[in-house]
Design an enzyme around this catalytic site. Structure first.
Site, PDB file in Angstrom:
ATOM      1  N   SER A  19      31.912  36.049  28.885  1.00 41.12           N
ATOM      2  CA  SER A  19      31.741  37.024  30.032  1.00 41.12           C
ATOM      3  C   SER A  19      30.234  37.496  30.184  1.00 41.12           C
ATOM      4  O   SER A  19      29.776  37.631  28.965  1.00 41.12           O
ATOM      5  CB  SER A  19      32.639  38.331  29.623  1.00 41.12           C
ATOM      6  N   SER A  21      29.238  40.155  31.144  1.00 41.21           N
ATOM      7  CA  SER A  21      29.396  41.874  31.278  1.00 41.21           C
ATOM      8  C   SER A  21      28.455  42.331  29.997  1.00 41.21           C
ATOM      9  O   SER A  21      27.707  43.330  30.187  1.00 41.21           O
ATOM     10  CB  SER A  21      30.482  42.479  31.601  1.00 41.21           C
ATOM     11  N   LYS A  70      44.185  41.742  34.612  1.00 37.83           N
ATOM     12  CA  LYS A  70      43.830  42.927  36.017  1.00 37.83           C
ATOM     13  C   LYS A  70      44.985  43.451  36.469  1.00 37.83           C
ATOM     14  O   LYS A  70      45.115  44.872  36.853  1.00 37.83           O
ATOM     15  CB  LYS A  70      43.359  42.060  36.944  1.00 37.83           C
ATOM     16  N   ASN A  91      40.067  46.608  37.809  1.00 36.94           N
ATOM     17  CA  ASN A  91      39.127  45.992  36.791  1.00 36.94           C
ATOM     18  C   ASN A  91      38.283  46.960  35.900  1.00 36.94           C
ATOM     19  O   ASN A  91      37.451  46.523  35.334  1.00 36.94           O
ATOM     20  CB  ASN A  91      38.011  44.938  37.598  1.00 36.94           C
ATOM     21  N   ASP A 106      35.709  45.502  42.682  1.00 39.73           N
ATOM     22  CA  ASP A 106      35.234  44.036  43.041  1.00 39.73           C
ATOM     23  C   ASP A 106      34.638  44.171  44.506  1.00 39.73           C
ATOM     24  O   ASP A 106      33.897  43.569  44.967  1.00 39.73           O
ATOM     25  CB  ASP A 106      36.282  43.103  42.522  1.00 39.73           C
ATOM     26  N   GLY A 132      40.499  30.880  51.027  1.00 35.96           N
ATOM     27  CA  GLY A 132      41.154  31.563  49.750  1.00 35.96           C
ATOM     28  C   GLY A 132      42.070  32.640  49.789  1.00 35.96           C
ATOM     29  O   GLY A 132      41.901  33.580  50.758  1.00 35.96           O
ATOM     30  N   ARG A 161      50.471  31.840  50.926  1.00 32.74           N
ATOM     31  CA  ARG A 161      49.883  33.015  50.384  1.00 32.74           C
ATOM     32  C   ARG A 161      48.790  33.825  51.477  1.00 32.74           C
ATOM     33  O   ARG A 161      48.709  35.132  50.961  1.00 32.74           O
ATOM     34  CB  ARG A 161      48.766  32.526  49.257  1.00 32.74           C
ATOM     35  N   ILE A 221      32.074  33.456  46.196  1.00 36.48           N
ATOM     36  CA  ILE A 221      32.175  34.268  44.958  1.00 36.48           C
ATOM     37  C   ILE A 221      32.067  33.321  43.399  1.00 36.48           C
ATOM     38  O   ILE A 221      31.734  34.175  42.529  1.00 36.48           O
ATOM     39  CB  ILE A 221      33.645  34.557  45.038  1.00 36.48           C
ATOM     40  N   TYR A 223      29.859  31.632  41.269  1.00 31.27           N
ATOM     41  CA  TYR A 223      28.246  31.631  40.785  1.00 31.27           C
ATOM     42  C   TYR A 223      27.918  30.725  39.966  1.00 31.27           C
ATOM     43  O   TYR A 223      26.809  30.834  39.028  1.00 31.27           O
ATOM     44  CB  TYR A 223      27.906  33.157  40.385  1.00 31.27           C
ATOM     45  N   GLN A 251      29.639  45.068  40.801  1.00 30.75           N
ATOM     46  CA  GLN A 251      31.039  45.683  40.464  1.00 30.75           C
ATOM     47  C   GLN A 251      31.016  46.556  39.446  1.00 30.75           C
ATOM     48  O   GLN A 251      31.818  47.400  39.168  1.00 30.75           O
ATOM     49  CB  GLN A 251      32.000  44.736  40.587  1.00 30.75           C
TER      50      GLN A 251
HETATM   51  P1  ATR Z   1      41.343  33.960  42.127  1.00 24.55           P
HETATM   52  O1  ATR Z   1      42.258  34.806  41.514  1.00 24.55           O
HETATM   53  O2  ATR Z   1      40.148  34.134  41.339  1.00 24.55           O
HETATM   54  O3  ATR Z   1      40.889  34.115  43.356  1.00 24.55           O
HETATM   55  P2  ATR Z   1      43.416  31.935  42.160  1.00 24.55           P
HETATM   56  O4  ATR Z   1      44.250  32.977  42.276  1.00 24.55           O
HETATM   57  O5  ATR Z   1      43.700  30.782  41.321  1.00 24.55           O
HETATM   58  O6  ATR Z   1      42.051  32.453  41.656  1.00 24.55           O
HETATM   59  O7  ATR Z   1      43.033  31.329  43.745  1.00 24.55           O
HETATM   60  C1  ATR Z   1      42.089  30.141  43.793  1.00 24.55           C
HETATM   61  C2  ATR Z   1      41.926  30.051  45.258  1.00 24.55           C
HETATM   62  O8  ATR Z   1      41.174  28.795  45.420  1.00 24.55           O
HETATM   63  C3  ATR Z   1      43.162  29.912  45.914  1.00 24.55           C
HETATM   64  O9  ATR Z   1      43.112  30.298  47.211  1.00 24.55           O
HETATM   65  C4  ATR Z   1      43.568  28.433  46.039  1.00 24.55           C
HETATM   66  O10 ATR Z   1      44.372  28.011  46.892  1.00 24.55           O
HETATM   67  P3  ATR Z   1      46.041  27.770  46.589  1.00 24.55           P
HETATM   68  O11 ATR Z   1      46.507  29.169  46.895  1.00 24.55           O
HETATM   69  O12 ATR Z   1      46.644  26.777  47.806  1.00 24.55           O
HETATM   70  O13 ATR Z   1      46.189  27.159  45.452  1.00 24.55           O
HETATM   71  C5  ATR Z   1      41.900  27.969  46.150  1.00 24.55           C
HETATM   72  N1  ATR Z   1      41.939  26.316  45.743  1.00 24.55           N
HETATM   73  C6  ATR Z   1      41.707  25.729  44.433  1.00 24.55           C
HETATM   74  N2  ATR Z   1      41.626  24.514  44.519  1.00 24.55           N
HETATM   75  C7  ATR Z   1      41.772  24.305  46.028  1.00 24.55           C
HETATM   76  C8  ATR Z   1      41.559  23.007  46.333  1.00 24.55           C
HETATM   77  N3  ATR Z   1      41.708  21.742  46.052  1.00 24.55           N
HETATM   78  N4  ATR Z   1      41.657  22.871  47.965  1.00 24.55           N
HETATM   79  C9  ATR Z   1      41.732  23.936  48.577  1.00 24.55           C
HETATM   80  N5  ATR Z   1      41.809  25.121  47.745  1.00 24.55           N
HETATM   81  C10 ATR Z   1      41.746  25.315  46.577  1.00 24.55           C
END
Ligand code: ATR
Length: 276
Positions: A19, A21, A70, A91, A106, A132, A161, A221, A223, A251
């Protein structure tokens, strides 16, 4: 909680060693001349509630909460901010005389970073494309809607999702098929990557940005690296870009202000201190 104690705060996670932070808070405490401490606290899920409930008795004013706590942080709170309730995760915990207050900063960090780093940008400028649908996306969507984004095109590899988020966050969100993301960039004012694509050690970012207008603002997001493949591709299109480190810094501002009694600034020196 007695007033003469040195104020304490920390970040609770598992793992937490990576972290940034603690460096951030140490920098702000020093810059503002505040006597206080901020500690990394490695806490496993089974111990989370018990540890949090013991912290106020040790002089802690509050704590940041990171993975995997979280959602649990929301569950143990006595009061929950509206935005934390909407996002479904917290958070930032603040220990008050009347109990534990949970907030989620966030989305605030996301918007404040764009406002500071891209003067003139406004969520209301036009449609936003969000890539995402994980936890980070929830905070980004909430903040964009609060800030007046007229339309949000939400694309996720797993469409279900994205549909669940559209259901939760309402009619501003239009779900886009992952395969249709590239054409959906047409006319966008803002594009946000909340996926792990392009992160060090994760899958590469290979979305075609050729439909993205040069007037759009692009932000990530991710970095690590600071300059992500998505930001580089957007700059190649002539777009303004904002990296994701600023969101992390912004944040943290509300928690610092609540626990240590002064509002810190996010400056180049802050970035340098955190990047160390
Ligand atoms: P966080 O909570 O940090 O946002 P997460 O819940 O694991 O992390 O979400 C990661 C995101 O990256 C998700 O939207 C994931 O898509 P899925 O919902 O289909 O899993 C996306 N992601 C990760 N690898 C990917 C890939 N190879 N192609 C497309 N999307 C990807």
């Amino acid at each position: 909680m007695s007033a003469h104690r040195i104020p304490l705060a920390g970040v609770i996670g598992a793992p937490v060693a990576h972290s940034r932070s603690p460096r951030l808070f140490a920098h702000w405490l020093e810059t503002l001349g505040i006597e206080g401490h901020y500690a990394p606290l490695h806490v496993e899920p089974d111990d989370f509630e018990q540890v949090v409930r013991a912290l106020p008795r040790m002089g802690f004013r509050g704590a940041n909460v990171t993975l995997p706590h979280k959602i649990a942080a929301l569950g143990i709170a006595d009061q929950v901010s509206d935005r934390a309730a909407r996002i479904g995760a917290a958070n930032t915990l603040t220990f008050r005389d009347d109990g534990i207050h949970a907030d989620n900063t966030d989305g605030h960090g996301f918007i404040s970073n764009l406002r500071q780093s891209a003067p003139g940008w406004a969520a209301a400028d036009g449609p936003a494309v969000v890539l995402g649908a994980g936890g980070a996306a929830r905070a980004v969507l909430d903040a964009l809607i609060e800030a007046g984004a007229p339309e949000i095109r939400l694309a996720n590899r797993t469409r279900a999702r994205a549909e669940a988020l559209a259901e939760a966050f309402g009619p501003a969100i239009r779900v886009i098929d992952w395969a249709e993301t590239a054409p959906a960039l047409d006319g966008a004012a803002t594009v946000v990557n909340t996926t792990s694509l392009g992160m060090q050690g994760a899958d590469p970012f290979d979305l075609d940005l050729s439909a993205l207008p040069a007037s759009a603002l692009a932000t990530d997001i991710v970095y690590t690296p600071l300059d992500t493949p998505m930001l580089i591709a957007a700059r190649d299109r002539g777009c303004r870009t904002v990296d994701g480190l600023g969101m992390l810094l912004h944040q943290a501002v509300p928690g610092f202000a609540r626990w240590f009694g002064a509002t810190p600034q996010v400056t180049e020196a802050t970035r340098a201190a955190v990047l160390g």
